[in-house]
Design an enzyme around this catalytic site. Structure first.
Site, PDB file in Angstrom:
ATOM      1  N   THR A   1      14.744   5.333  10.323  1.00 31.85           N
ATOM      2  CA  THR A   1      15.871   4.452  10.637  1.00 31.85           C
ATOM      3  C   THR A   1      15.794   3.176   9.802  1.00 31.85           C
ATOM      4  OG1 THR A   1      15.830   5.255  12.899  1.00 31.85           O
ATOM      5  CG2 THR A   1      16.980   3.179  12.531  1.00 31.85           C
TER       6      THR A   1
ATOM      7  N   CYS B   1      -9.134  -5.785   1.388  1.00 33.10           N
ATOM      8  CA  CYS B   1      -9.106  -4.352   1.749  1.00 33.10           C
ATOM      9  C   CYS B   1     -10.201  -3.530   1.076  1.00 33.10           C
ATOM     10  CB  CYS B   1      -7.772  -3.736   1.344  1.00 33.10           C
ATOM     11  SG  CYS B   1      -6.388  -4.715   1.816  1.00 33.10           S
TER      12      CYS B   1
ATOM     13  N   GLN C   1       0.951  -9.695  -6.143  1.00 34.93           N
ATOM     14  CA  GLN C   1       0.420 -11.062  -6.254  1.00 34.93           C
ATOM     15  C   GLN C   1       1.242 -11.906  -7.232  1.00 34.93           C
ATOM     16  OE1 GLN C   1      -1.819 -12.431  -4.393  1.00 34.93           O
ATOM     17  NE2 GLN C   1      -2.851 -10.663  -3.466  1.00 34.93           N
TER      18      GLN C   1
ATOM     19  N   THR D   1       0.850  -1.200   0.000  1.00 34.49           N
ATOM     20  CA  THR D   1       0.000   0.000   0.000  1.00 34.49           C
ATOM     21  C   THR D   1       0.882   1.245   0.000  1.00 34.49           C
ATOM     22  OG1 THR D   1      -1.817  -1.126   1.097  1.00 34.49           O
ATOM     23  CG2 THR D   1      -1.740   1.268   1.340  1.00 34.49           C
TER      24      THR D   1
ATOM     25  N   HIS E   1       4.419 -10.265   2.855  1.00 36.35           N
ATOM     26  CA  HIS E   1       3.433 -11.071   3.592  1.00 36.35           C
ATOM     27  C   HIS E   1       2.534 -11.869   2.646  1.00 36.35           C
ATOM     28  CE1 HIS E   1      -0.413  -8.708   3.183  1.00 36.35           C
ATOM     29  NE2 HIS E   1       0.428  -7.746   2.896  1.00 36.35           N
TER      30      HIS E   1
HETATM   31  N1  PLP Z   1      -1.567  -4.815  -4.290  1.00 32.07           N
HETATM   32  C1  PLP Z   1      -2.154  -6.012  -4.423  1.00 32.07           C
HETATM   33  C2  PLP Z   1      -2.302  -6.608  -5.793  1.00 32.07           C
HETATM   34  C3  PLP Z   1      -2.621  -6.705  -3.289  1.00 32.07           C
HETATM   35  O1  PLP Z   1      -3.199  -7.899  -3.427  1.00 32.07           O
HETATM   36  C4  PLP Z   1      -2.462  -6.102  -2.017  1.00 32.07           C
HETATM   37  C5  PLP Z   1      -2.987  -6.782  -0.788  1.00 32.07           C
HETATM   38  O2  PLP Z   1      -4.031  -7.392  -0.811  1.00 32.07           O
HETATM   39  C6  PLP Z   1      -1.842  -4.854  -1.928  1.00 32.07           C
HETATM   40  C7  PLP Z   1      -1.405  -4.233  -3.087  1.00 32.07           C
HETATM   41  C8  PLP Z   1      -1.626  -4.165  -0.597  1.00 32.07           C
HETATM   42  O3  PLP Z   1      -0.649  -4.813   0.122  1.00 32.07           O
HETATM   43  P1  PLP Z   1      -0.343  -4.460   1.675  1.00 32.07           P
HETATM   44  O4  PLP Z   1      -1.453  -5.066   2.443  1.00 32.07           O
HETATM   45  O5  PLP Z   1       0.963  -5.082   1.934  1.00 32.07           O
HETATM   46  O6  PLP Z   1      -0.294  -2.999   1.815  1.00 32.07           O
END
Ligand code: PLP
Length: 375
Positions: free
Chosen positions: A234, A320, A178, A70, A198
């Site tokens: 940092t 999200c 992804q 993000t 993650h």
């Molecule tokens: N971009 C894609 C294609 C994602 O699938 C995701 C998470 O679902 C993100 C961005 C956002 O990742 P993060 O949760 O590490 O900010």
């Protein structure tokens, strides 16, 4: 519990956790400090960065550590748009993007930027002819996902790069979140690339933005000296170490893991397609980790909660995005609002077992007849 939501979050690999803890225990100095403890941290940080750069086909100076995809997407999109505003205010993207891309674009739209979205074919891929039509002299950015999180479609990045050669003012940002560990990913020919460990066995709260050397962007976070001019704070040596281990494992094991997941995914697809009201939304050549489907006449949220009552974890749209609206990605491939509202996603890992797949299918069967018979 049967966990089938690995595209939302993947558990950390044991080796990643170990590497993080070892670095956290051993490296007590701030990498910016000019004493032996600081030097030890700085040297380790430099080793880690060189290794990450080489895994991604990038240079050391092109690696920026962030808190996740993000932040990386926000930094790239807003940063490029602002730094290039003297060249133009036109941006192109797709309806398949994660909220961290689409919301950054909405933010820019409110600031006076003009946003166009590419048409998507029935195969889930962006229409390259439409891209040629949309590109203009004042187009400063194309933001495209390498593999989208809802359908798992693999986008034609090589074709896109080729077209952009005639538009030197247009930077190419790729969200590879992804894609890592699913398809080969290289930084060559891109301006910026985001990823989040993650999603492939790394730790939450870590991320990367690769930024082509010489490309100027306005930072989001201003602050003290760090590993990059573009993001203060940092240096996070132990997190960086965990990113390096997760990335290396994902790349080294990619082919074996993809093969295993492909077998499972094919089994699930075959079994689910036998139900007359099931429609598979993921294109046949999508990454096998993501399987998007709809059960005709049953809202995705309804099916998800029925499965959850039996301990099965799947997701509706990406974790999200806001609830209750049809999936833009599924609408783009099916042109069917009702179908988009009914869609939900199974996402698999090499950790998913045959037993879990079998048990899931039994539970699916129960939910299917409960929810479709009642209507
Ligand atoms: N971009 C894609 C294609 C994602 O699938 C995701 C998470 O679902 C993100 C961005 C956002 O990742 P993060 O949760 O590490 O900010």
């Amino acid at each position: 519990m049967i966990y089938l939501d690995y595209a939302a979050n993947h558990p950390s690999e044991e080796a990643v956790l170990q590497r993080f803890c070892e670095a956290e225990r051993a490296l007590i100095g701030n990498a910016n400090s000019s004493h032996p403890a600081g030097e030890a941290s700085r040297e380790e940080m430099e080793r880690i960065t060189a290794s990450i750069a080489s895994l991604m086909g990038a240079e050391n100076a092109e690696v920026i550590y962030t808190s996740g995809a993000t932040e990386s997407n926000n930094m790239a999109i807003k940063g490029i748009a602002r730094a290039r505003r003297h060249l133009g205010r036109h941006i192109i993207s797709t309806p398949l993007e994660h909220a961290s891309v689409s919301a950054s674009l909405t933010y820019l739209q409110e600031q006076g930027y003009e946003i166009d979205l590419l048409d998507i074919g029935r195969d889930g891929r962006v229409d390259l002819e439409h891209l040629k039509d949309l590109l203009r002299e004042d187009t400063v950015l194309l933001a495209v996902t390498a593999v989208d999180s809802e359908l798992g479609t693999i986008q034609p990045l090589e074709g896109i790069k080729e077209i952009l050669k005639s538009f030197p003012n247009c930077a190419l940002h790729v969200d590879a979140t992804q894609a890592i560990g699913r398809v080969p990913v290289a930084f060559s020919g891109l301006d910026t690339l985001s990823l989040a460990p993650h999603k492939f066995g790394g730790l939450n709260g870590s991320g990367l933005l690769l930024k082509k050397r010489g490309l100027v962007l306005e930072p989001l976070l201003h602050g003290g000296v760090s590993t990059s001019l573009y993001r203060g704070g940092t240096p996070t040596v132990s997190l960086a170490a965990s990113v390096e281990t997760a990335l290396r494992l994902a790349i080294e094991n990619r082919e074996d893991h993809v093969q295993k997941v492909t077998e499972l995914s094919n089994e699930l697809k075959n079994a689910l397609s036998a139900y007359p009201k099931v429609r598979i939304n993921s294109p046949s050549d999508a990454v096998p980790h993501i399987l998007n489907l709809s059960v005709d006449g049953v809202k995705g949220t309804r099916f998800q909660s029925a499965l959850a009552d039996h301990g099965v974890c799947v997701s509706v749209k990406s974790a999200c995005s806001s609830d209750g609206t049809p999936s833009r990605a599924v609408f783009a491939v099916s042109r069917d609002r009702r179908n988009a509202l009914s869609s939900w996603r199974i996402s698999l890992s090499y950790r998913t077992t045959e037993e879990e797949a079998r048990e899931f299918l039994q539970i699916f069967d129960t939910c299917y007849y409960e929810l479709t018979d009642r209507k």
